[in-house]
Design an enzyme around this catalytic site. Structure first.
Site, PDB file in Angstrom:
ATOM      1  CB  ALA A   1      -0.947  -0.008   1.199  1.00 20.32           C
ATOM      2  CB  THR A   2       4.156   2.185   1.473  1.00 21.10           C
ATOM      3  OG1 THR A   2       3.765   2.094   2.848  1.00 21.10           O
ATOM      4  CG2 THR A   2       5.151   3.333   1.325  1.00 21.10           C
TER       5      THR A   2
ATOM      6  CG  ASN B   1      -3.205   3.915  10.240  1.00 26.06           C
ATOM      7  OD1 ASN B   1      -3.726   4.899   9.718  1.00 26.06           O
ATOM      8  ND2 ASN B   1      -2.047   3.992  10.866  1.00 26.06           N
TER       9      ASN B   1
ATOM     10  CD  GLN C   1      -5.238  -0.872   8.888  1.00 23.34           C
ATOM     11  OE1 GLN C   1      -5.897  -1.825   9.289  1.00 23.34           O
ATOM     12  NE2 GLN C   1      -3.959  -0.745   9.172  1.00 23.34           N
TER      13      GLN C   1
ATOM     14  CB  SER D   1      -1.850  -3.621   2.045  1.00 24.37           C
ATOM     15  OG  SER D   1      -0.830  -4.392   2.637  1.00 24.37           O
ATOM     16  CB  ALA D   2      -1.376  -9.025   0.213  1.00 26.04           C
ATOM     17  CG  HIS D   3       1.033  -6.693   5.374  1.00 29.22           C
ATOM     18  ND1 HIS D   3       1.156  -6.379   6.712  1.00 29.22           N
ATOM     19  CD2 HIS D   3       1.207  -5.534   4.707  1.00 29.22           C
ATOM     20  CE1 HIS D   3       1.401  -5.082   6.829  1.00 29.22           C
ATOM     21  NE2 HIS D   3       1.436  -4.549   5.623  1.00 29.22           N
TER      22      HIS D   3
ATOM     23  CB  THR E   1      10.424  -9.737 -12.463  1.00 27.61           C
ATOM     24  OG1 THR E   1      11.405  -9.476 -13.471  1.00 27.61           O
ATOM     25  CG2 THR E   1       9.948 -11.173 -12.574  1.00 27.61           C
TER      26      THR E   1
ATOM     27  CB  CYS F   1       4.506   3.176  10.083  1.00 35.01           C
ATOM     28  SG  CYS F   1       3.602   1.918   9.175  1.00 35.01           S
TER      29      CYS F   1
END
Length: 404
Positions: free
Chosen positions: A75-76, A155, A183, A203-205, A243, A328
């Site tokens: 996301a960043t 967040n 979020q 974001s995936a995480h 890639t 963060c």
């Protein structure tokens, strides 16, 4: 029950075992390890097919066209690509950007960088409940405003902004609208066909996928143009060269598929966990929820414990993985800039803890946490002369402290 207990799902989530198993099929010699851009052999075709399936799964989660999904490292990067990319492409129309003071640093610091490049940024103050007053947003819009960037779910405090209405306002003024959905994606329902959102970071995480992979939704109707920030092989329709990491993309796709399938039960579960914890904490005096009580994502509970110093509270709760502020910025001892923007004083901001729950949180963990927190708060307040004065009915604001 294992200690410490993880209550920091807003910082990151564990990768779901079903996601990890899927990822393993795309890494080793006996799997599909090829480069998706290798068009001349089966290894590349298999990897490309896996990427296409994942792209579709991500698009389905937010009801978008798969061609609108651009893969990034998270996301960043998505925020950087969206904000810098749009600002650089549309700068002939104007150089004014609007965002909010409670945005994630990935948005705020990107805006600061654009200010150094000659753009002008308006940072809106949120209301005390963490939400934006849409009238103030409307007043901030100008003829040279080219971009508005507002997050969907905060967040730190979990409040949900009205991105549907903000989208209508931006579309009426032909202003590009970017939403940081790190979020919210996979946690609350998002329908890009109903929303007038031009750019959205995912974001995936944050939804039981791997770290290091994310996506940026880039609208096709109306078509939004971006200036690339990474140059190379022209991957992702020239917007983001590099890639493609097949195993991570497959992991993100599977995480999105599961999030869509299990969203209702995930929401019901975190709501039950949140309500149980709050019922336990609310029985204590001088405990306050930060952010709007209703317009919030249920997996987040940000609480201030008055008359308790935040650092000592976190140390007393070493068996609970919780945070003060976002991951963060949690290394700094400054009070949370988000809570300060809500109007909290330093003491209340310092005494705040963010609890965030998820798919694997249990009632046993919640009950253990309640007893631990009650004991810690009681112990710390017993040592506080301010608490004693408060209990004696003394108005602490009326005291004049001697300077040393």
């Amino acid at each position: 029950m294992k200690l410490p207990i993880y209550f920091d799902y807003s910082a990151t989530t564990p990768v779901d075992k079903r996601v990890a198993e899927k990822m393993m099929q795309y890494m080793t010699n006996d799997g599909h390890f090829g480069n998706p851009a290798s068009r001349s052999h089966k290894f590349g075709w298999q990897a490309e097919e896996a990427v296409d399936i994942a792209r579709n799964q991500i698009a389905e989660l937010i009801n978008a066209d798969p061609r609108e999904i651009v893969f990034t490292s998270g996301a960043t990067e998505s925020n950087n690509l969206a904000i810098k990319g749009a600002a650089n492409f549309y700068n002939k129309k104007g150089k004014h950007i609007i965002t909010c003071k409670t945005e994630h640093k990935a948005v705020l610091d990107t805006c600061r960088e654009l200010e150094r490049q000659g753009f002008e940024v308006t940072y809106l103050d949120p209301e005390e409940n963490g939400l934006i007053d849409l009238n103030k947003l409307n007043d901030a819009m100008r003829d040279d405003t080219i971009l508005v960037s507002i997050m969907q779910v905060n967040n730190e405090i979990g409040v949900i902004q009205d991105i549907s209405e903000i989208g209508e306002m931006c579309r009426a003024r032909k202003i590009v609208f970017h939403v940081d959905a790190a979020q919210s994606a996979g946690k609350i329902n998002i329908d890009m066909q109903a929303l007038k959102v031009d750019l959205m970071s995912i974001s995936a995480h944050k939804m039981y996928g791997p770290k290091g992979i994310g996506a940026l939704y880039v609208s096709r109707k109306p078509r939004i143009r971006l200036e690339a920030q990474t140059h190379g092989g022209g991957h992702e329709r020239g917007m983001r060269s590099g890639t493609l990491a097949t195993h991570q993309i497959v992991g993100m796709g599977e995480a999105c598929r599961l999030a869509k399938e299990e969203m209702a039960q995930d929401q019901a579960h975190v709501t039950a966990m949140r309500d149980r914890l709050w019922a336990g904490l609310n029985s204590m005096e001088q405990v306050f929820i930060n952010g709007d009580a209703d317009k919030r994502y249920p997996g987040n509970l940000n609480v201030s414990f008055n008359f308790v110093e935040g650092e000592s509270l976190i140390m007393a709760l070493k068996d609970l993985a919780v945070s003060s502020g976002s991951a963060c910025t949690s290394a700094s001892l400054e009070p949370s800039y988000v809570l300060r923007a809500l109007g909290l004083n330093d003491e209340m901001a310092h005494s705040s803890i963010r609890f965030s729950f998820g798919r694997f949180t249990t009632t046993e963990e919640i009950d253990y946490a309640i007893e631990l927190i009650k004991g810690a708060i009681g112990h710390l307040r017993d040592m506080s002369p301010l608490w004693e004065m408060f209990k004696d009915g003394i108005d602490l604001d009326s005291i004049e402290w001697a300077a040393h």
